[in-house]
Design a protein around this motif. Structure first.
Motif, PDB file in Angstrom:
ATOM      1  N   PHE A 293       0.857  -1.190   0.000  1.00 16.36           N
ATOM      2  CA  PHE A 293       0.000   0.000   0.000  1.00 16.36           C
ATOM      3  C   PHE A 293       0.886   1.230   0.000  1.00 16.36           C
ATOM      4  O   PHE A 293       2.049   1.193   0.381  1.00 16.36           O
ATOM      5  CB  PHE A 293      -0.959   0.007   1.201  1.00 16.36           C
ATOM      6  N   GLY A 294       0.323   2.339  -0.438  1.00 13.73           N
ATOM      7  CA  GLY A 294       1.070   3.588  -0.482  1.00 13.73           C
ATOM      8  C   GLY A 294       0.560   4.486  -1.588  1.00 13.73           C
ATOM      9  O   GLY A 294      -0.498   4.247  -2.172  1.00 13.73           O
ATOM     10  N   GLN A 295       1.331   5.526  -1.862  1.00 12.19           N
ATOM     11  CA  GLN A 295       0.970   6.495  -2.904  1.00 12.19           C
ATOM     12  C   GLN A 295       2.136   6.633  -3.863  1.00 12.19           C
ATOM     13  O   GLN A 295       3.057   7.407  -3.629  1.00 12.19           O
ATOM     14  CB  GLN A 295       0.604   7.847  -2.290  1.00 12.19           C
ATOM     15  N   GLY A 296       2.114   5.851  -4.927  1.00 11.65           N
ATOM     16  CA  GLY A 296       3.181   5.889  -5.914  1.00 11.65           C
ATOM     17  C   GLY A 296       4.226   4.825  -5.641  1.00 11.65           C
ATOM     18  O   GLY A 296       4.372   4.336  -4.512  1.00 11.65           O
ATOM     19  N   PRO A 297       4.995   4.444  -6.652  1.00 13.71           N
ATOM     20  CA  PRO A 297       5.951   3.351  -6.520  1.00 13.71           C
ATOM     21  C   PRO A 297       7.087   3.630  -5.556  1.00 13.71           C
ATOM     22  O   PRO A 297       7.724   2.711  -5.061  1.00 13.71           O
ATOM     23  CB  PRO A 297       6.477   3.177  -7.965  1.00 13.71           C
ATOM     24  N   GLU A 298       7.386   4.914  -5.256  1.00 14.98           N
ATOM     25  CA  GLU A 298       8.499   5.236  -4.374  1.00 14.98           C
ATOM     26  C   GLU A 298       8.091   5.301  -2.903  1.00 14.98           C
ATOM     27  O   GLU A 298       8.927   5.544  -2.048  1.00 14.98           O
ATOM     28  CB  GLU A 298       9.120   6.580  -4.781  1.00 14.98           C
ATOM     29  N   VAL A 300       6.041   2.831  -1.053  1.00 15.62           N
ATOM     30  CA  VAL A 300       5.265   1.613  -0.847  1.00 15.62           C
ATOM     31  C   VAL A 300       5.653   0.962   0.472  1.00 15.62           C
ATOM     32  O   VAL A 300       6.825   0.794   0.775  1.00 15.62           O
ATOM     33  CB  VAL A 300       5.478   0.627  -2.013  1.00 15.62           C
ATOM     34  N   SER A 301       4.647   0.600   1.247  1.00 17.00           N
ATOM     35  CA  SER A 301       4.825  -0.201   2.452  1.00 17.00           C
ATOM     36  C   SER A 301       4.083  -1.514   2.245  1.00 17.00           C
ATOM     37  O   SER A 301       3.404  -1.711   1.242  1.00 17.00           O
ATOM     38  CB  SER A 301       4.284   0.542   3.677  1.00 17.00           C
ATOM     39  N   GLY A 334      -0.812  -1.199   9.471  1.00 18.16           N
ATOM     40  CA  GLY A 334      -0.564  -0.177  10.484  1.00 18.16           C
ATOM     41  C   GLY A 334      -0.229   1.201   9.973  1.00 18.16           C
ATOM     42  O   GLY A 334      -0.676   2.192  10.527  1.00 18.16           O
ATOM     43  N   GLY A 335       0.566   1.320   8.914  1.00 17.08           N
ATOM     44  CA  GLY A 335       0.986   2.638   8.464  1.00 17.08           C
ATOM     45  C   GLY A 335       0.137   3.224   7.363  1.00 17.08           C
ATOM     46  O   GLY A 335       0.516   4.232   6.751  1.00 17.08           O
TER      47      GLY A 335
END
Length: 671
Positions: A293-298, A300-301, A334-335
């Motif tokens: 999950f995250g916002q954009g490929p750089e 990612v968690s 969690g994040g």
């Protein structure tokens, strides 16, 4: 069964929560219809929502409508909570925009409709409260055409018994000539093939074809069917339900495809665990899956899904998996943050659909000893509403929040008291301005030269950029001229430093270019361990960059921009003369008035900070007959003395003060 994720949107008090209750009752989910005033509705579950009788947080409830499973998302109507609406828009398949038959089209209604159209979200319009005294049909329908969309079509004739409990509107039959003529005129505007069939055929188009084309064009957000009724009495609900089922497009997605979803809400469970509300677009998430999950490929968690709850039959229930079209609460990540994508992180929500908050206020805890608890509590609120944008002032030991209005301030105050046991007050509300570079400026500092105490070489140039472009960072040095970690430290610090410009406001619409770079590689004395005093670290670059950037910005100069609201005034024509000087005193710029008999409509722009003053003076200037609508428009340069904002850092504009706090005591380097 198909799934439809449906948003209910409206101006405050138009009756959207009551409409939600009626739809749930019609679907058999609830036995009795709750009342907002009584605090017993399904979607207003927060104690504060029940006390105030308004929706503050979006809520989801699911029900069946024929062969369609509807995930209905009730959103706030008050403009102070527009951020909650914004987060919902990215997960909708369709929407119902509710308009009051009494108050008609409001400023917030227009803001919502413009956004729905810009995002191409299929939308039905429901004119509610036809049973209330003062309800109107022709005037409201005309306002929908004139002020919301010219591509609206009424799905029924005039309401009988308007303004009474007996008010009802029987929908047109599909073959009613009044409907087929209007549909033919409207639908052929957007479809050349349909127009050709009508012209060549020389006769009316078949009702079945018109109904199919209405569904197709509604699904592409080209036309907007309008229904009249009452959520309280149930009038018009069957026709609206048919429109929802037949005219709005169902969710798509491949259950066997790659996992893709969007987080639109984050909350804490009873044990304090984080729960992410995710709209699934593709693929299937299962318990114990490891999910990126995250916002954009750089950014990612990854986390392990430990629990899934899916909305169905009026509530959320535990499930082993969630598939495309469904809305699920995922536990274990969690994040995770609002706006994150799950699975395919390239699909993360970007940009804002509405204007950012334009007000801010310092939160003051009582007693002062609870500052640590306050910051923790506000941080958890920021998880649920990132746009409150905590601004920590470590120098003055203060924290401020960004706001859309005074009601939001009251809600934050009550939430902190009820859920965290923290009593707070607020200082006066101030307007949030922006800074933009007035010209070009450049500066650099060379390692081990002049009075540069940091083991770093940094050169930066600041150039103006087009309005709305934000901040762009570029390199005029080779990427390999320094280790990536040092390059990254400069870029990140540039972004952080631009949060406070020459006047203390966030700097935007600029391009920052790195023009010089240099470092001392990792080294040590003979037969000794690594020595920071001989080797550049990321800390050197993080400490030097603010000095260089602010020197470049000082050379460029900045202009302060304040938020402006577009206003629309309806008033008696004979009061226009006394009103115009008052508008001038408030800094408003009106356009040409449109006079129609004894009434006058005046539009223009006014500084956001002066809107409240206009609201206070308007009744006296217009004999109590003036009606004012305002909404954020844009940022304009401040005329006169530019307002300043107190800095929260060690002020790189004052080199002596800055170095006093940042230079390491034990040597020439930096931590």
């Amino acid at each position: 069964m198909h799934t439809l994720n449906l948003g209910i949107l409206a101006h405050v008090d138009a009756g959207k929560t009551s409409l939600t209750e009626r739809l749930l009752h019609t679907a058999g989910i609830i036995d009795e219809i709750g009342r907002v005033d009584d605090g017993n509705t399904q979607t207003d579950s927060l104690a504060l929502e029940r006390q105030r009788g308004i929706t503050i947080k979006s809520a989801v409830v699911s029900f069946a409508l024929g062969d369609v499973t509807v995930n209905l998302i009730d959103t706030p109507g008050h403009p102070d909570f527009i951020a909650e609406v914004e987060r919902v828009l990215s997960v909708l398949d369709g929407a119902v925009l509710v308009v009051s038959a009494v108050e008609g089209v409001q400023a917030q209604t227009r803001v919502l409709m413009r956004t729905l159209q810009r995002l191409r979200i299929p939308t039905l319009v429901f004119v509610n409260k036809t049973d209330r005294a003062g309800a109107r049909y022709e005037q409201v329908l005309r306002a929908v055409h004139d002020r919301l969309t010219p591509h609206a079509v009424a799905m029924g004739p005039a309401v009988t018994g308007l303004g009474t409990r007996a008010a009802h509107s029987v929908p047109y039959a599909d073959d009613d000539p009044r409907l087929t003529r209007r549909l033919t005129d409207l639908l052929t505007e957007h479809d050349d093939a349909l127009l050709g069939a009508y012209v060549e055929g020389g006769e009316e188009l078949a009702p079945a074809r018109l109904r199919a084309e209405l569904a197709a064009q509604t699904g592409r957000a080209l036309v907007h069917p309008v229904y009249f009724g009452s959520a309280v009495t149930g009038a018009g609900i069957d026709a609206l339900s048919r429109g929802i089922r037949e005219l709005l497009p169902a969710a798509g997605g491949d259950a066997e495809g790659p996992v893709s979803g969007t987080v639109f809400k984050v909350e804490r469970g009873r044990a304090g665990e984080k729960l992410a509300w995710v709209r699934m677009f593709s693929g299937t998430v299962r318990t114990r899956d490891r999910l990126p999950f995250g916002q954009g490929p750089e950014a990612v968690s990854e986390g392990k899904v430990t629990g899934i709850r899916v909305f169905a039959d009026g509530t959320d229930t535990g499930r082993a998996s969630a598939g495309p079209g469904q809305i699920a609460k995922l536990q274990g990540l969690g994040g995770i943050r609002i706006g994150d994508a799950v699975g395919d992180t390239r699909a993360a929500a970007t940009g804002h659909h509405f204007a950012p908050p334009t007000l801010e206020s310092v939160v003051v805890p009582a007693p002062p000893a609870s500052r640590g608890e306050l910051h923790f509590a506000l941080s958890q609120l920021a998880e649920q509403d990132p746009l409150i944008n905590l601004r920590q002032d470590d120098i003055r030991k203060e924290v401020s929040v960004s706001l859309y209005g005074e009601v939001q301030k009251e809600v934050i105050q009550a939430t902190l008291a009820d859920e965290c046991g923290i009593d707070v007050t607020f200082r006066g509300t101030t307007t949030i301005c922006l800074e933009k570079p007035s010209g070009t400026g450049a500066a650099f500092e060379i390692i081990d030269k002049d009075d540069n105490p940091f083991l770093a070489t940094v050169g930066l140039r600041v150039d103006p950029a087009p309005p709305g472009s934000g901040v762009t960072y570029r390199l005029e040095v080779e990427l390999g001229s320094m280790p990536y970690s040092l390059m990254r430290a400069v870029e990140e610090t540039v972004v952080d430093t631009l949060a406070q410009g020459l006047y203390g406001w966030r700097v935007t619409d600029c391009t920052v270019t790195m023009t010089h770079s240099g470092y001392w590689p990792r080294q040590s004395h003979s037969h000794a361990v690594f020595d920071k005093s001989m080797s550049s670290t990321a800390g050197d670059f993080r400490n030097l960059t603010p000095l260089v950037l602010m020197a470049a910005l000082g050379q460029a100069g900045t202009t302060v921009y304040e938020p402006m609201h577009r206003f629309r005034l309806e008033l008696p024509a004979d009061t226009l003369g006394p009103l115009l000087p008052a508008l001038a005193q408030l800094g408003a710029v009106p356009g040409a008035p449109a006079v129609d008999g004894a009434r006058c409509v005046l539009e223009g722009v006014i500084p956001a900070a002066r809107v409240h003053g206009l609201q206070q003076r308007l009744p006296g200037l217009t004999r109590g007959e003036g009606v004012l609508e305002t909404a954020f428009d844009s940022h304009h340069p401040v005329t006169g003395t530019a307002p300043r904002r107190s800095r929260t850092d060690h002020n790189p504009l004052d080199r002596k003060e800055y170095l006093l706090h940042t230079v390491r005591r034990s040597g020439n380097g930096a931590d």
